[in-house]
Design a protein around this motif. Structure first.
Motif, PDB file in Angstrom:
ATOM      1  N   ALA A 145       4.293   7.822   8.085  1.00  0.00           N
ATOM      2  CA  ALA A 145       5.420   8.691   8.419  1.00  0.00           C
ATOM      3  C   ALA A 145       6.543   8.640   7.391  1.00  0.00           C
ATOM      4  O   ALA A 145       7.431   9.495   7.406  1.00  0.00           O
ATOM      5  CB  ALA A 145       5.978   8.310   9.796  1.00  0.00           C
ATOM      6  N   VAL A 146       6.530   7.628   6.516  1.00  0.00           N
ATOM      7  CA  VAL A 146       7.575   7.461   5.512  1.00  0.00           C
ATOM      8  C   VAL A 146       6.914   7.256   4.156  1.00  0.00           C
ATOM      9  O   VAL A 146       5.877   6.573   4.042  1.00  0.00           O
ATOM     10  CB  VAL A 146       8.488   6.253   5.844  1.00  0.00           C
ATOM     11  N   GLU A 147       7.510   7.845   3.134  1.00  0.00           N
ATOM     12  CA  GLU A 147       7.050   7.706   1.752  1.00  0.00           C
ATOM     13  C   GLU A 147       6.792   6.229   1.438  1.00  0.00           C
ATOM     14  O   GLU A 147       7.674   5.380   1.623  1.00  0.00           O
ATOM     15  CB  GLU A 147       8.117   8.272   0.819  1.00  0.00           C
ATOM     16  N   PRO A 148       5.589   5.879   0.959  1.00  0.00           N
ATOM     17  CA  PRO A 148       5.257   4.468   0.739  1.00  0.00           C
ATOM     18  C   PRO A 148       6.087   3.778  -0.333  1.00  0.00           C
ATOM     19  O   PRO A 148       6.206   2.552  -0.324  1.00  0.00           O
ATOM     20  CB  PRO A 148       3.770   4.505   0.361  1.00  0.00           C
ATOM     21  N   SER A 187       1.748  11.974  -2.253  1.00  0.00           N
ATOM     22  CA  SER A 187       1.837  10.529  -2.033  1.00  0.00           C
ATOM     23  C   SER A 187       0.837  10.058  -0.994  1.00  0.00           C
ATOM     24  O   SER A 187       0.497   8.881  -0.942  1.00  0.00           O
ATOM     25  CB  SER A 187       3.254  10.163  -1.575  1.00  0.00           C
ATOM     26  N   THR A 188       0.358  10.962  -0.156  1.00  0.00           N
ATOM     27  CA  THR A 188      -0.613  10.562   0.860  1.00  0.00           C
ATOM     28  C   THR A 188      -2.049  10.778   0.407  1.00  0.00           C
ATOM     29  O   THR A 188      -2.975  10.420   1.099  1.00  0.00           O
ATOM     30  CB  THR A 188      -0.385  11.343   2.159  1.00  0.00           C
ATOM     31  N   SER A 189      -2.225  11.371  -0.799  1.00  0.00           N
ATOM     32  CA  SER A 189      -3.603  11.620  -1.247  1.00  0.00           C
ATOM     33  C   SER A 189      -3.859  10.999  -2.613  1.00  0.00           C
ATOM     34  O   SER A 189      -4.538   9.999  -2.745  1.00  0.00           O
ATOM     35  CB  SER A 189      -3.880  13.125  -1.278  1.00  0.00           C
ATOM     36  N   THR A 190      -3.249  11.578  -3.676  1.00  0.00           N
ATOM     37  CA  THR A 190      -3.626  11.159  -5.024  1.00  0.00           C
ATOM     38  C   THR A 190      -2.556  10.350  -5.748  1.00  0.00           C
ATOM     39  O   THR A 190      -2.808   9.840  -6.829  1.00  0.00           O
ATOM     40  CB  THR A 190      -3.957  12.397  -5.876  1.00  0.00           C
TER      41      THR A 190
END
Length: 198
Positions: A145-148, A187-190
């Motif tokens: 839910a939040v940018e890593p 940010s959630t994939s590549t």
């Protein structure tokens, strides 16, 4: 044997203490930390000596007010965690912290650094707001839910920036910050750089 320091307050003394804390909270929220103790006593309807008996220094009064406030915020955080998913809980708590800081000038000044070790006192009282926010951030990131790449120091800097804002629509700024904290598709994939959107 019960020592004097741990002996319960008489009912009237407890009422006076509560009245002073309530008044001080209102005064600090509206006017900041510069209001003198004798003025707080006057507004609370008690003598300066009564304030001094409960709070020997202005700093101890201030810390008591802030700890009470932090206790309420900590309880709110615990309720959010129990009743909502990690992302909803994090964003609700982060937003509440900024709103509280903006509404409570004393709290804002403490967050900016007042020389009082509130984190230590709050940890002792199990109401450490920073610890809860740090944990909620990690859980929200684990839930996607939040940018890593966002770190706890990032949150502190963003909070300070929001508290410094004196424009007409602070809620809009909070909404912008919250959007920026959410993960981007990359940010959630590549994305492997660890970089965020801020």
């Amino acid at each position: 044997m019960v020592t004097r320091a741990h002996r319960p307050l008489r009912a009237d003394a407890q009422r006076n203490r509560d009245r002073v804390l309530h008044t001080a909270a209102e005064v600090f929220a509206a006017e900041g930390l510069s209001v003198p103790v004798h003025e707080i006593a006057r507004r609370a309807g008690v003598g300066t000596g009564t304030v001094s008996r409960h709070f020997p220094t202005k700093e101890s009064l201030y810390a008591a007010v802030l700890l009470d406030r932090m206790g309420q915020l900590s309880g709110y955080a615990d309720t959010l965690v129990a009743e909502h998913d990690a992302g909803t809980a994090f964003f609700a708590f982060f937003t509440r912290l900024i709103q509280e800081g903006a509404a409570h000038r004393g709290l804002a000044e403490a967050l900016a650094g007042s020389g009082i070790d509130l984190d230590s006192a709050a940890s002792d009282a199990d109401c450490n707001v920073s610890d809860r926010l740090r944990t909620m951030l990690a859980e929200a990131q684990a839930a996607g839910a939040v940018e890593p790449g966002i770190t706890f120091p990032d949150l502190k800097a963003l909070t300070a920036g929001c508290l410094a804002y004196d424009g007409p629509d602070p809620d809009r700024i909070i909404a912008v910050i919250c959007r920026g904290l959410r993960p981007t598709p990359a940010s959630t994939s590549t994305d492997t750089s660890g970089g965020g959107t801020i």
